[in-house]
Design an enzyme around this catalytic site. Structure first.
Site, PDB file in Angstrom:
ATOM      1  N   ASP B 355       0.746  -1.198  -0.116  1.00 33.44           N
ATOM      2  CA  ASP B 355       0.104  -0.092  -0.183  1.00 33.44           C
ATOM      3  C   ASP B 355       1.042   1.200  -0.081  1.00 33.44           C
ATOM      4  O   ASP B 355       0.159   2.320   0.115  1.00 33.44           O
ATOM      5  CB  ASP B 355      -1.050   0.069   1.096  1.00 33.44           C
ATOM      6  N   ASP B 392       8.706   9.431  11.000  1.00 34.44           N
ATOM      7  CA  ASP B 392       8.447   8.081  10.745  1.00 34.44           C
ATOM      8  C   ASP B 392       9.603   7.338   9.913  1.00 34.44           C
ATOM      9  O   ASP B 392      10.003   7.899   8.928  1.00 34.44           O
ATOM     10  CB  ASP B 392       7.192   7.799   9.779  1.00 34.44           C
ATOM     11  N   ASN B 393      10.297   6.299  10.657  1.00 34.46           N
ATOM     12  CA  ASN B 393      11.498   5.754   9.846  1.00 34.46           C
ATOM     13  C   ASN B 393      12.397   6.572   9.392  1.00 34.46           C
ATOM     14  O   ASN B 393      12.896   6.188   8.115  1.00 34.46           O
ATOM     15  CB  ASN B 393      10.691   4.639   9.022  1.00 34.46           C
ATOM     16  N   GLU B 421      11.942   8.574  14.896  1.00 32.49           N
ATOM     17  CA  GLU B 421      11.373   7.427  15.037  1.00 32.49           C
ATOM     18  C   GLU B 421      12.138   6.013  14.452  1.00 32.49           C
ATOM     19  O   GLU B 421      11.660   5.460  13.482  1.00 32.49           O
ATOM     20  CB  GLU B 421       9.754   7.283  14.562  1.00 32.49           C
ATOM     21  N   LYS B 531      -4.092   0.841  13.761  1.00 33.19           N
ATOM     22  CA  LYS B 531      -3.504   1.328  12.419  1.00 33.19           C
ATOM     23  C   LYS B 531      -4.381   0.803  11.309  1.00 33.19           C
ATOM     24  O   LYS B 531      -4.317   1.508  10.359  1.00 33.19           O
ATOM     25  CB  LYS B 531      -2.279   0.597  12.512  1.00 33.19           C
TER      26      LYS B 531
END
Lengths: 662, 662
Positions: B355, B392-393, B421, B531
């Site tokens: 996705d 994020d990441n 993160e 989530k």
């Protein structure tokens, strides 16, 4: 605040370039001292191991190389690095020549290698990889444009069906895959932002055995000033003890003004020769020889004869001048004159040194003419074949001068070695090594207990060992160590053994081998010091330890493990009076175990551990050993052994361990 | 080899200049990370302590100053350094503003100060100092040429008899001597060769209490998508627990292509809302709001309402795009297209993330246009009043991008804080902090035993603490910690207490306060994770620990010792299940002792040490203490105390020590 006003792209150093330089992070590089400001030291023939943290975002495979070159080479040489663990990589390069080397690191993303790794995982998971194969072919074509090496692979891959397993097999073939990776453009190539310096010295900088004597005492007659020819006659004596460096305190003309008398008395008596450190008289200064010692011709003969006896001459470089030094008249601008027109004696208030004055390195007229003159003094003696200089009290002269001068001399004579005679605070000791001294005196004479010796040797072998090379002198004309004043012969054996087996370089000042230790009462000074008078010695004094010194130097020569100072491994020995340690070569082929009774008055026993584990042996294994002092061989059974060391009979043991062939 | 050929003077960097720059050595500067390449971090209002080894040759007195300035200031400010011991010096300067500061060090020889010291020693030794007095007057005259401050002293000294004791007395007068030293030229002035960077953040970078929630779950009805207005209604709930940061996972439109179903299933059912991390749809991308949450107007109202409840909104910055993200059509050059014309999904072979697709930062057309676009997304939300971004990441995106982007944003918004993160290898975790992230997630959720917690907190408080600021999250939507899955309520109390009292910044993801821990069996994932679906919660679930969370945040607010992470002192507690530590402010005025039973199932006793020594108290002293959870006061007698902690009744103790007034 204009939030979204258009802004020019602001690059940040090398970190935001279109080619992705900086994308692969290279940091925590070792050896790097003081953020790269301090060169590290090696000796010719060694490998420099290079470590770094190297990593990038995501999962791509990365590769890295050490780039290195001698300072006088134009092109970088390259040596691959390999992954160790936890993002830590390791490489190495050799330093073959005497001089300076530079190194840095490059790393990049291996796009083809990453493709190989990914496609293999997908294939293993049963996924369809047709599109991946097309990607791989694309990478091959791109790489093949850069080299003819890939022509054959390209040709074969081109003939196979597009996206077929056959094509995939050709791309994944290990030889082909390596060829593509090696030839491909180095994606997101990053270069470490510093070039680090390695100084590659000759082995003597790390491993040498020094003997110090006063040439003027070599006549064996206190009434006659010794000469260089007298020294030549003593060469066999020094050689027999196995030394390789013969070092003289200053050999220059000695001033008459305020000459010091015996035992540093303020008034010299008629006939007193003065301190050799009061340099300079009518006969000349630092570039002249004291006439009573001989001529330059004599000196050259001595250098040659020494060489024939396996001995290299080391001279003293002591910058102070006697009030009679020719420079004072020739170059008044080099000195610090007082308002009353007199010269300031050297002093450390309230102490005065009336027989010497100091130059002033930053006096208006002294920079750079004085600096040239001092450098040229060293170059003069270098031209005479001297390549080792023991530098007197370097910590009382400006460090920028030393950094400049040592560099200047090494550019002409890369084999010149400077030994820093500083006994001062630890950070100054280190700084002198950092700015260029190849070898340094140490606190060894004041490290006597097991705790002290262990801590000090461990400190030297750590980060400090990257730039600071110790020379463990057991005594000097200025240091008559207090413990030796009462230890008797056992102490001399123990201390020489410690120095000769803890440090690659060690030295003694003559008299030590005769167990001479008569002090000025309550002081660390020798009574009737040769610094101020001519002495004659009984070189065969009963109880002398000449055979032990000779054995130590022989053992050092025969065992490479003793020719370094960083490979130290202290061993458990359950008695604080017994110090035990092993010295090992990196390949573990040579291992010497030294056990010393630090108590010069009492017999001491201890159980101790033999480092079987270093050879991968279990605690109950047996190992062959050789007693290097007495040349017996025996077998040790098990890790724990018990020894008894008697100060009279046997204060020390030196064993070579001979592990079973693997 | 042309030995004595005339050579030009070769200066070596700054080390051999006629003014003697470099003569005073300045090295081993602290704080200096990676040789000065990594900025250190402080918060506004703190003092930066600066340490260095500073020394010179000989015996002259030296002086030193820290030079510092905010990046946007032109002139250096100065702060004197003082000698500590062993050539180590110390100084400090304040960081008052939000932004970057630079600092370096200067040191010089204080010639007049040295003269004072020498002449005093000579005088004390009864030496005649007439000539010295003349020297001193000479130095005064020289200094007086630079300033009118010395006119009066010069005048008085000039009237006294030359070389007289009266003149000497005037020169040695402490006020006069200081004035001369201060005014005189700084001899052999050395400047440290780097300018080091300090980033001065607002306090929230180090001290903040985070609450994370999914806005779409705030309707309290799983059938109705929550809105920003629903979140506004929940603000009192969050405020009552004492949090000050309210953080949302992405709030942007969610893609439809390959949308994930419940529990990360590959196929979404009708009505499944999809993963909030599949960012971008017809309705827009990173610069848009998911329509079901509300409008920008609604968002602004939420930001305002949050502020009124003492809460700052933090948003998620997750760079990946759903296949429906508008950028894919508008900017195909930002993406990595496969040879077959499809887009490469995010994957970590053999795992696939169908996705989302990733941008390619160094794709031909992406640099720098993509970089601008991403920066402008952040600037857009900053303009909407958001100043905290949870990224994020970040470890899967290029570090040069982060370094550039954070710098760009901070130039406009120095108060913007980025939380990394990353849960990855230690060196990447550190590198992200080094290149600019003001706050970082940690390994806290995987540090459970006494040994693990002690080692990890000690590591964070060490050199790492200079640039890495931890945020101890107790759970996240991705981490349902395995120990909590079976610990029951006691574990939740223990872990929240540890996080809130070991780290200045801590956080929890909603549900934790309800002791929610239902896992996908055998995994660290929550069952029915928010989530992938909308959940409704019973906010008053029996056994919830909301009062304990509120108490923790209150205690943190009231005790400055808990607003940092570096001031940790682990205490001896003779039971491996009991972790005890103290947190102290540098002035020792605030001291909190925390005692945690790490065993959620059994009562544990331990004797432990109360740090009386920190207040200069003997081991048998008594000290007042306050139980901060239950607000009782009592007296502790002696260093060793015994505690019993029962998981049901009292799994943790938090005491404030109140030492007697000095």
């Amino acid at each position: 605040m204009q939030d979204n006003a258009p802004q020019a792209f602001r690059p940040l150093g090398d970190m935001a370039a279109p080619d992705g330089s900086g994308r692969v992070i290279i940091e925590n590089v070792w050896p790097e001292i003081d953020g790269g400001r301090t060169p590290v030291k090696r000796v010719m023939g060694e490998e420099v191991e290079v470590w770094a943290d190297i990593f990038t975002d995501g999962h791509d495979i990365i590769r890295a190389e050490v780039l290195y070159r001698a300072e006088d080479e134009k092109d970088w040489r390259r040596s691959p690095m390999s992954f160790v663990e936890n993002d830590r990589w390791k490489g190495a390069f050799p330093v073959a020549k005497n001089g300076r080397y530079l190194f840095t690191i490059e790393a990049w993303r291996d796009v083809f290698g990453s493709w190989v790794s990914e496609v293999q995982k997908k294939k293993a998971a049963g996924q369809i990889v047709t599109s991946e194969i097309k990607e791989g072919v694309g990478l091959l074509i791109k790489a093949a444009k850069r080299t003819t090496v890939l022509d054959r692979i390209l040709d074969r891959v081109g003939k196979a069906a597009g996206g077929s397993d056959e094509q995939l097999g050709m791309l994944l073939d290990p030889f082909a895959a390596k060829a593509v990776s090696d030839s491909a453009e180095r994606t997101n190539l990053s270069r470490y932002d510093r070039e680090l310096v390695v100084i590659s010295d000759r082995i003597a900088a790390r491993y040498s055995s020094w003997y110090e004597l006063f040439p003027r005492s070599m006549s064996d007659d206190p009434a006659r000033h010794g000469t260089f020819d007298d020294v030549i006659k003593k060469l066999p004596y020094v050689q027999a003890m196995g030394f390789d460096v013969l070092y003289f305190p200053p050999i220059h003309p000695i001033g008459r003004t305020n000459r010091k008398g015996r035992n540093n008395s303020l008034k010299a008596e008629r006939g007193d020769p003065g301190s050799v450190y009061a340099i300079g008289a009518e006969d000349g200064g630092h570039d002249a020889i004291h006439p009573e010692l001989g001529t330059f011709e004599d000196f050259r003969r001595l250098v040659k004869a020494a060489k024939e006896h396996g001995l290299e001459i080391a001279l003293d470089f002591a910058i102070q001048c006697s009030p009679d030094h020719p420079w004072i008249k020739q170059h008044p601008e080099w000195f610090d004159w007082r308002p009353d027109g007199t010269l300031k004696f050297a002093e450390n208030p309230p102490k005065k040194y009336e027989d010497i004055v100091n130059v002033d390195f930053y006096n208006g007229g002294a920079f750079p003419s004085l600096w040239y003159a001092l450098r040229d003094v060293v170059l003069l003696w270098a031209k005479e074949g001297v390549r080792i200089f023991r530098v007197d009290n370097p910590h009382t002269k400006p460090l920028p001068f030393w950094k400049w001068m040592i560099r200047e001399v090494n550019l002409l004579y890369p084999d010149a070695i400077f030994l820093a005679e500083a006994f001062t605070r630890p950070k100054m000791m280190r700084a002198l090594a950092k700015i260029g001294f190849q070898q340094s005196y140490t606190y060894f004479t004041w490290r006597n207990t097991k705790t002290e010796l262990t801590a000090y040797s461990t400190e030297l072998a750590g980060e400090m060992g990257e730039y600071y090379r110790p020379n463990f002198f057991v005594n000097t004309p200025d240091i008559n160590p207090v413990p030796l004043q009462t230890s008797g012969r056992a102490g001399f054996i123990a201390r020489s053994t410690l120095a000769a087996t803890l440090s690659g370089a060690w030295g003694l000042y003559s008299g030590f081998e005769l167990c001479e230790a008569k002090p000025i009462p309550g002081k660390e000074e020798y009574l009737d010091s040769e610094k101020y008078e001519i002495r004659a010695w009984d070189w065969n004094r009963p109880g002398n330890i000449r055979p032990h010194i000779a054995a130590l130097n022989r053992i050092r020569r025969e065992n490479p493990a003793l020719q370094d100072f960083r490979n130290i491994l202290f061993l458990n020995a359950w008695n604080d009076a017994i110090l035990a340690y092993a010295r090992l070569t990196p390949d573990r082929k040579n291992c010497v175990v030294v056990i010393v009774n630090l108590d010069s008055h009492n017999r001491q026993d201890a159980s101790l551990e033999i480092p079987l584990w270093e050879f991968g042996l279990p605690d109950n294994a047996k190992i062959e050993a050789q007693d290097l002092l007495h040349d017996s061989r025996f077998t040790l059974h098990g890790k724990v052994q018990t020894v008894a060391l008697d100060p009279i009979e046997r204060p020390v043991l030196i064993w070579r361990l001979i592990p079973p062939a693997p």
